[in-house]
Design a protein around this motif. Sequence first.
Motif, PDB file in Angstrom:
ATOM      1  N   LYS A  46       0.890  -1.244   0.120  1.00 52.06           N
ATOM      2  CA  LYS A  46      -0.037  -0.045  -0.046  1.00 52.06           C
ATOM      3  C   LYS A  46       0.892   1.385   0.005  1.00 52.06           C
ATOM      4  CE  LYS A  46      -4.076  -2.165   2.280  1.00 52.06           C
ATOM      5  NZ  LYS A  46      -4.802  -2.355   3.571  1.00 52.06           N
ATOM      6  N   SER A 177     -12.133 -19.143   2.683  1.00 48.72           N
ATOM      7  CA  SER A 177     -11.918 -19.847   1.614  1.00 48.72           C
ATOM      8  C   SER A 177     -12.035 -21.524   2.060  1.00 48.72           C
ATOM      9  CB  SER A 177     -11.100 -19.664   0.460  1.00 48.72           C
ATOM     10  OG  SER A 177     -11.316 -18.335  -0.037  1.00 48.72           O
ATOM     11  N   ASN A 180      -8.778 -23.160   3.125  1.00 41.05           N
ATOM     12  CA  ASN A 180      -8.194 -22.903   4.431  1.00 41.05           C
ATOM     13  C   ASN A 180      -9.051 -23.394   5.740  1.00 41.05           C
ATOM     14  OD1 ASN A 180      -5.931 -21.623   3.255  1.00 41.05           O
ATOM     15  ND2 ASN A 180      -7.186 -19.559   2.826  1.00 41.05           N
ATOM     16  N   TYR A 195     -16.907 -17.309   3.240  1.00 38.06           N
ATOM     17  CA  TYR A 195     -17.586 -16.253   2.747  1.00 38.06           C
ATOM     18  C   TYR A 195     -18.005 -15.972   1.246  1.00 38.06           C
ATOM     19  CZ  TYR A 195     -12.909 -14.860   1.052  1.00 38.06           C
ATOM     20  OH  TYR A 195     -11.667 -14.780   0.525  1.00 38.06           O
ATOM     21  N   VAL A 241     -10.247  -2.865  11.084  1.00 38.08           N
ATOM     22  CA  VAL A 241      -9.195  -2.642  10.792  1.00 38.08           C
ATOM     23  C   VAL A 241      -8.463  -2.196   9.694  1.00 38.08           C
ATOM     24  CG1 VAL A 241      -7.157  -4.424  10.595  1.00 38.08           C
ATOM     25  CG2 VAL A 241      -8.593  -4.647  12.491  1.00 38.08           C
ATOM     26  N   VAL A 262      -8.349   0.366  14.736  1.00 35.70           N
ATOM     27  CA  VAL A 262      -7.199   0.231  15.051  1.00 35.70           C
ATOM     28  C   VAL A 262      -6.106   0.857  14.166  1.00 35.70           C
ATOM     29  CG1 VAL A 262      -5.239  -1.589  15.281  1.00 35.70           C
ATOM     30  CG2 VAL A 262      -7.706  -2.128  16.001  1.00 35.70           C
ATOM     31  N   LEU A 264      -2.495   0.633  14.106  1.00 38.01           N
ATOM     32  CA  LEU A 264      -1.061   0.501  14.570  1.00 38.01           C
ATOM     33  C   LEU A 264      -0.098   1.447  14.409  1.00 38.01           C
ATOM     34  CD1 LEU A 264      -0.134  -1.929  16.220  1.00 38.01           C
ATOM     35  CD2 LEU A 264       0.883  -2.915  14.111  1.00 38.01           C
TER      36      LEU A 264
END
Length: 329
Positions: A46, A177, A180, A195, A241, A262, A264
Amino acid sequence: MKGIVLTKTGNLSYLQYTEEREIPQPGDHEIRVEVMAAGLNPVDYKLAEGWGGVQWKKPPVLGLDVAGIVDAVGSQVTDFSQGERVFYHGSLAECNGGFAQYACTTAHTVSRLPKEVDFVSAAALPCSGFTAYQAVVEKLKLDQSKTILIHGGAGGVGGYGIQLAKLLGARVFTTCSPQNDQYVRNLGADEIIHYRTEDIQKRIEELTDGRGVDYVVNTVDSQTATKDIDLLAFSGELVAVVEHPDFTRLRFYEKGLSIHEVALGGAHLNGDFRAQKKLAEIGDRYARLLQESKIKLPAIRTIQMQEVPDGLRKLKDRHVAGKIVAVMR
Ligand SMILES: NC(=O)c1ccc[n+]([C@@H]2O[C@H](COP(=O)([O-])OP(=O)(O)OC[C@H]3O[C@@H](n4cnc5c(N)ncnc54)[C@H](OP(=O)(O)O)[C@@H]3O)[C@@H](O)[C@H]2O)c1
């Protein structure tokens, strides 16, 4: 020294390997670390793309999650000395990050690494582990009577979040998914929601007898955070988050909800010394949890320094399970 330098912001092609970066000098309150391993995080790609509009004093070496050996200390540093094993989450405005042979950071934000924990494991911790800690332990009040939905259980933040919530006794639901499933179950998730194919709201209603969950930790985006509002029980709490939910969707007096955020890296940026010290305290706490085998590390894939740009491209697809860590020596 060798390192990966961001020559300009815009996209990941501006991340370039060099052998000619000067070794950074620690400031008075800083330590210099010989980097042994550096964790990759979404914030790295990012930042490379220009997120946050961060202005660096010179082309930066990114890499916020660092584990290594103290190599030099600034004139005002009394807490650390050369040769100590450490790990930390660095400042995103700092030019001398972990994707290089040496990195610098403020001494008061650094944690000591116990001898039982290796550098690669430690580098997989700070960004996602500290974020999960702030979300699950500091923002919420979890106990055995509480239910929590943690989105993205296979990701870095979600993986630590599930484990912390279980340690506090809560009943934990997560989204992932299908491939996992077993991974998040091994981390301690009680119920798993696919999801991509399942109706999350319907499943939460089934799992909570229509009441809704007490807490949600959203690690995905604003759109899902907005939908999370409908998943919460009366007086529920949402920890954002990644992005805020659409606040216009909230009706005063409808459900008595609380929304937390949050941030951080904000601890480094806002100049609040106490918030910065807290980063080291959370690191110390994780070091103890690891020593006592109370927390498992996520799945870790290791790469070499030159592979960092490709590793970040992979992370950007948002389907890495666990963490990618660059071994720097
Ligand atoms: N605010 C802060 O201070 C802060 C700090 C740290 C991180 N963050 C942000 O938190 C986010 C999560 O970070 P991360 O380190 O966990 O890495 P991540 O790369 O966002 O997480 C990857 C995981 O996300 C899951 N995922 C992708 N889309 C999903 C969806 N729609 N619903 C549920 N899960 C989904 C994937 O699981 P499947 O493959 O199973 O689909 C994958 O395992 C990032 O955006 C990061 O920038 C913010």
